[in-house]
Structures are given as structure tokens and as C-alpha cells.
Design a protein around this motif. Structure first.
Motif, PDB file in Angstrom:
ATOM      1  N   ILE A 189       0.809  -1.106  -0.072  1.00  0.00           N
ATOM      2  CA  ILE A 189       0.073  -0.094  -0.080  1.00  0.00           C
ATOM      3  C   ILE A 189       0.910   1.330   0.020  1.00  0.00           C
ATOM      4  O   ILE A 189       0.470   2.223  -0.604  1.00  0.00           O
ATOM      5  CB  ILE A 189      -0.859   0.024   1.203  1.00  0.00           C
ATOM      6  CG1 ILE A 189      -1.863  -1.205   1.164  1.00  0.00           C
ATOM      7  CG2 ILE A 189      -1.883   1.189   1.257  1.00  0.00           C
ATOM      8  CD1 ILE A 189      -2.726  -1.163  -0.037  1.00  0.00           C
ATOM      9  N   SER A 190       1.876   1.135   0.910  1.00  0.00           N
ATOM     10  CA  SER A 190       3.019   2.451   0.637  1.00  0.00           C
ATOM     11  C   SER A 190       3.610   2.521  -0.569  1.00  0.00           C
ATOM     12  O   SER A 190       3.830   3.816  -1.033  1.00  0.00           O
ATOM     13  CB  SER A 190       3.939   2.056   1.839  1.00  0.00           C
ATOM     14  OG  SER A 190       4.714   0.978   1.722  1.00  0.00           O
TER      15      SER A 190
ATOM     16  N   ASN B 141      -3.498   7.204   2.591  1.00  0.00           N
ATOM     17  CA  ASN B 141      -4.733   6.379   3.285  1.00  0.00           C
ATOM     18  C   ASN B 141      -5.602   7.469   3.504  1.00  0.00           C
ATOM     19  O   ASN B 141      -7.025   6.938   3.317  1.00  0.00           O
ATOM     20  CB  ASN B 141      -4.105   5.950   4.774  1.00  0.00           C
ATOM     21  CG  ASN B 141      -5.082   5.069   5.268  1.00  0.00           C
ATOM     22  OD1 ASN B 141      -5.289   3.767   4.847  1.00  0.00           O
ATOM     23  ND2 ASN B 141      -6.013   5.588   6.255  1.00  0.00           N
ATOM     24  N   ASN B 142      -5.376   8.780   3.828  1.00  0.00           N
ATOM     25  CA  ASN B 142      -6.388   9.701   4.155  1.00  0.00           C
ATOM     26  C   ASN B 142      -7.207  10.080   2.806  1.00  0.00           C
ATOM     27  O   ASN B 142      -8.354  10.402   2.669  1.00  0.00           O
ATOM     28  CB  ASN B 142      -5.948  10.938   4.587  1.00  0.00           C
ATOM     29  CG  ASN B 142      -5.395  10.465   6.312  1.00  0.00           C
ATOM     30  OD1 ASN B 142      -5.914   9.612   6.763  1.00  0.00           O
ATOM     31  ND2 ASN B 142      -4.484  11.379   6.859  1.00  0.00           N
TER      32      ASN B 142
ATOM     33  N   LYS C  91      -9.391   7.161   1.511  1.00  0.00           N
ATOM     34  CA  LYS C  91     -10.434   6.898   2.351  1.00  0.00           C
ATOM     35  C   LYS C  91     -11.595   8.199   2.197  1.00  0.00           C
ATOM     36  O   LYS C  91     -12.558   7.923   2.335  1.00  0.00           O
ATOM     37  CB  LYS C  91     -10.039   6.837   3.896  1.00  0.00           C
ATOM     38  CG  LYS C  91     -11.359   6.342   5.080  1.00  0.00           C
ATOM     39  CD  LYS C  91     -10.994   6.208   6.384  1.00  0.00           C
ATOM     40  CE  LYS C  91     -11.998   5.606   7.151  1.00  0.00           C
ATOM     41  NZ  LYS C  91     -11.638   5.580   8.351  1.00  0.00           N
TER      42      LYS C  91
ATOM     43  N   THR D  18     -10.316   2.307   3.545  1.00  0.00           N
ATOM     44  CA  THR D  18      -9.212   2.618   3.300  1.00  0.00           C
ATOM     45  C   THR D  18      -8.378   1.629   2.147  1.00  0.00           C
ATOM     46  O   THR D  18      -9.431   0.751   1.586  1.00  0.00           O
ATOM     47  CB  THR D  18      -8.415   1.906   4.539  1.00  0.00           C
ATOM     48  OG1 THR D  18      -8.642   0.462   4.645  1.00  0.00           O
ATOM     49  CG2 THR D  18      -8.772   2.732   5.817  1.00  0.00           C
ATOM     50  N   PRO D  19      -7.372   1.918   1.559  1.00  0.00           N
ATOM     51  CA  PRO D  19      -6.658   1.235   0.528  1.00  0.00           C
ATOM     52  C   PRO D  19      -6.711  -0.194   0.780  1.00  0.00           C
ATOM     53  O   PRO D  19      -7.012  -1.132  -0.042  1.00  0.00           O
ATOM     54  CB  PRO D  19      -5.342   1.774   0.344  1.00  0.00           C
ATOM     55  CG  PRO D  19      -5.471   3.215   0.724  1.00  0.00           C
ATOM     56  CD  PRO D  19      -6.476   2.980   2.088  1.00  0.00           C
TER      57      PRO D  19
END
Length: 308
Positions: A270-271, A286-287, A290, A296-297
Motif C-alpha cells: 500500500i505504501s 490512506n487519508n 478513504k 481504506t486502500p
């Protein structure tokens, strides 16, 4: 049909029987890459996928291409230039298949003036016609470019990549001027409709993203205004009138679509997905995700995998 992303490694893995003139190692490390091979080795059928690289193919032989929502019959010599972000399927309809296939990534043209052809011209665009049928004179000319690229590729000349770049650039110039009959727009201050089109093409040509090592370069209105040589306020005015959205919103929507595609079609962390999309901190990605999807991813990826 599967519509995942075929990487350069996937491409070479499925063609171990072909002897390529240039090395196929390290293709996933974000380095400059080019290769070329005769189409007599082409498979009867290719998978229906997006690609993370460009292909430029001279097709001599009959076949059928499923591209977006259309089926294109290839019954005469043609040049095939698919948009990497558009999935397609190729099927041979005759045993006699000749011509050449070349493949390269964006890094191959970085720092080279003809890279602007790919970024700003009508080649390889999602809305462009991917097939250009050729007459006899054009087949002879374009075949000569491929033959010279092949000769350079198998040579021991230390600067052979420069020769290949020149020939590839010349080939694309030929397509623009002779086959499509279009000229690259070099006017900095365009009318409002032209500016909107140039902005949209510039935005689309950043995708698909092919490696976490090559993050998104332009992700703000000011980035695009600088590239288009206009004031950001003028760009915002034009884009709002053309799309009914702010420039930031149009960019955001494309980034969000690419985020979903990467979460679905890659195994990146994800990063890594966030960093590739221009988010330095995982929390920021993430923010962002969402806020625009309500999940969230990680949750999005799990839902898709579970077909929920």
C-alpha cells in the motif's frame, strides 16, 4: 477476460523461445529499456491485458484485434500503436506473420527531445486510433526504420541506443506527418478548447504507472500550468469551463482511478502504491483514498479480492 497489467517481465517470461538482441534482465528496476524482434515469432493469441510499456508493431499478416469496445480486422499491412492503459487482445488469422515488434518504456526516452512526441502528440492516446493501415510506399519506408533499429540493436556500437532513439523518433514523426496527417501542436498559448485538450492528454499520458520507482511527476494544477506554459489561474478557468470541475478535481479523479487499478492489478505494498501516486507519507495516501471512497486502500483491496 483478464484485464490486469502485463509487465515487461511478464512479456519476456511468456516468450522464452525468442532470442532478443538486447538484454532482458533488470526490466522491473525502472531502468531505460528497449527491444525489438521479428514478428515471425509472434504468438497465435495474446492475453487481454493493460501493459506497463509501449509497443510499436509493424504487422504483415492477417489478424484480429479486440481493443476497447471494438474489433479491428487486420487484412493488410498495418502499424499497431496501442495505448498502454487500454487492454487489448490479438489473434492471428493466418500462419504467415512477418514484420517487427518493438517495445520500450518511458525511461528510454527521458532526457531525449523526441520523448515530447509521446507525451504531447496523438500517438498512444486512449482516444487515438491504434491501427494505421499502410500503403506499399509506407510499408517500405517504415520497414526500413525497423530493419535499421534491428541492425543497431545487434551491433556492438557503444552508442547504439542513441541510434535507436533517433530511428524510433523518426518513425513516429513519419506516422504523424505521413500516415495521420497531423502535426504536433507547438504553440504555447492555445485557445481555451486547445488548452483543455492538451491538459487532458498530458494528464492521461502519465498513466498507467509502471513501477514504484517512477512516481507521478505532475500532480498539481501548478505542475501542469508550468508544463503548458500558462498561468495557473488561466488553466483553472479553462478546465472548469471545459469539464465542469476544478483542475484539482480532474487530477484527483485520475489519480483515484489509477490507485484503484494498482490496488487491484499489482502486488505492490500500500505504501508503494501511495508513493508512486505522489504521496510521500503512507498516512496521506490512506487519508486521500478513504476521503474519496469511504474505505481504506487495504480494505478496498481485500473487498475486491474477496469479490464483495
Amino acid at each position: 477476460m483478464n484485464s490486469g497489467i502485463e509487465t515487461l517481465s511478464d512479456f519476456y517470461r511468456g516468450r522464452r523461445h525468442i532470442i532478443f538482441p538486447l538484454s532482458t534482465e533488470g526490466v522491473e528496476e525502472g531502468r531505460s529499456h528497449f527491444n525489438i524482434f521479428p514478428r515471425k515469432h509472434c504468438g497465435f493469441r495474446t492475453p487481454y491485458n493493460r501493459r506497463d510499456f509501449y509497443k510499436l508493431t509493424l504487422i504483415l499478416g492477417q489478424g484480429e484485434i479486440v481493443y476497447q469496445d471494438q474489433t479491428i480486422l487486420i487484412d493488410k499491412p498495418a502499424l499497431f500503436m496501442p495505448c498502454p492503459s487500454v487492454p487489448y487482445l490479438w489473434t492471428c488469422l493466418s500462419d504467415d506473420q512477418t514484420g517487427y515488434c518493438s517495445l520500450f518504456n518511458q525511461q528510454f526516452f527521458k532526457g531525449y527531445q523526441d520523448y515530447e512526441i509521446i507525451r504531447t502528440a496523438s500517438l498512444f492516446g486512449e482516444d487515438s486510433n491504434p491501427v494505421l493501415f499502410l500503403d506499399t510506399e509506407q510499408v517500405v519506408l517504415i520497414s526500413s526504420y525497423f530493419e535499421q533499429m534491428m541492425e543497431a540493436a545487434v551491433s556492438s556500437y557503444v552508442y547504439k541506443n542513441d541510434i535507436i532513439r533517433h530511428l524510433l523518433g523518426l518513425l513516429m514523426h513519419t506516422v504523424l506527418s505521413r500516415v495521420e496527417g497531423k502535426q504536433t501542436d507547438t504553440v504555447n498559448q492555445s485557445s481555451a478548447p486547445e488548452l483543455a485538450v492538451r491538459f487532458h492528454e498530458l494528464l492521461k499520458r502519465q498513466f498507467p504507472l509502471d513501477s514504484p520507482a517512477n512516481p507521478l511527476m505532475m500532480k498539481s494544477p501548478s505542475d501542469f500550468a508550468r508544463e503548458l506554459n500558462v498561468h495557473v489561474n488561466h488553466l483553472n478557468y479553462v478546465i472548469r469551463n471545459a469539464f465542469g470541475k476544478t483542475t484539482s478535481a480532474v487530477i484527483r479523479d485520475h489519480i483515484l482511478d489509477e490507485a484503484k487499478a494498482l490496488l487491484l492489478n499489482t502486488q505492490w505494498d500500500i505504501s508503494q502504491v501511495g508513493y508512486c501516486l505522489g504521496f510521500e507519507e503512507p498516512a496521506h495516501f490512506n487519508n486521500f483514498f478513504k476521503k474519496n471512497t469511504s474505505v481504506t486502500p487495504l480494505r478496498y483491496r481485500k473487498r475486491i479480492v474477496a469479490n464483495i
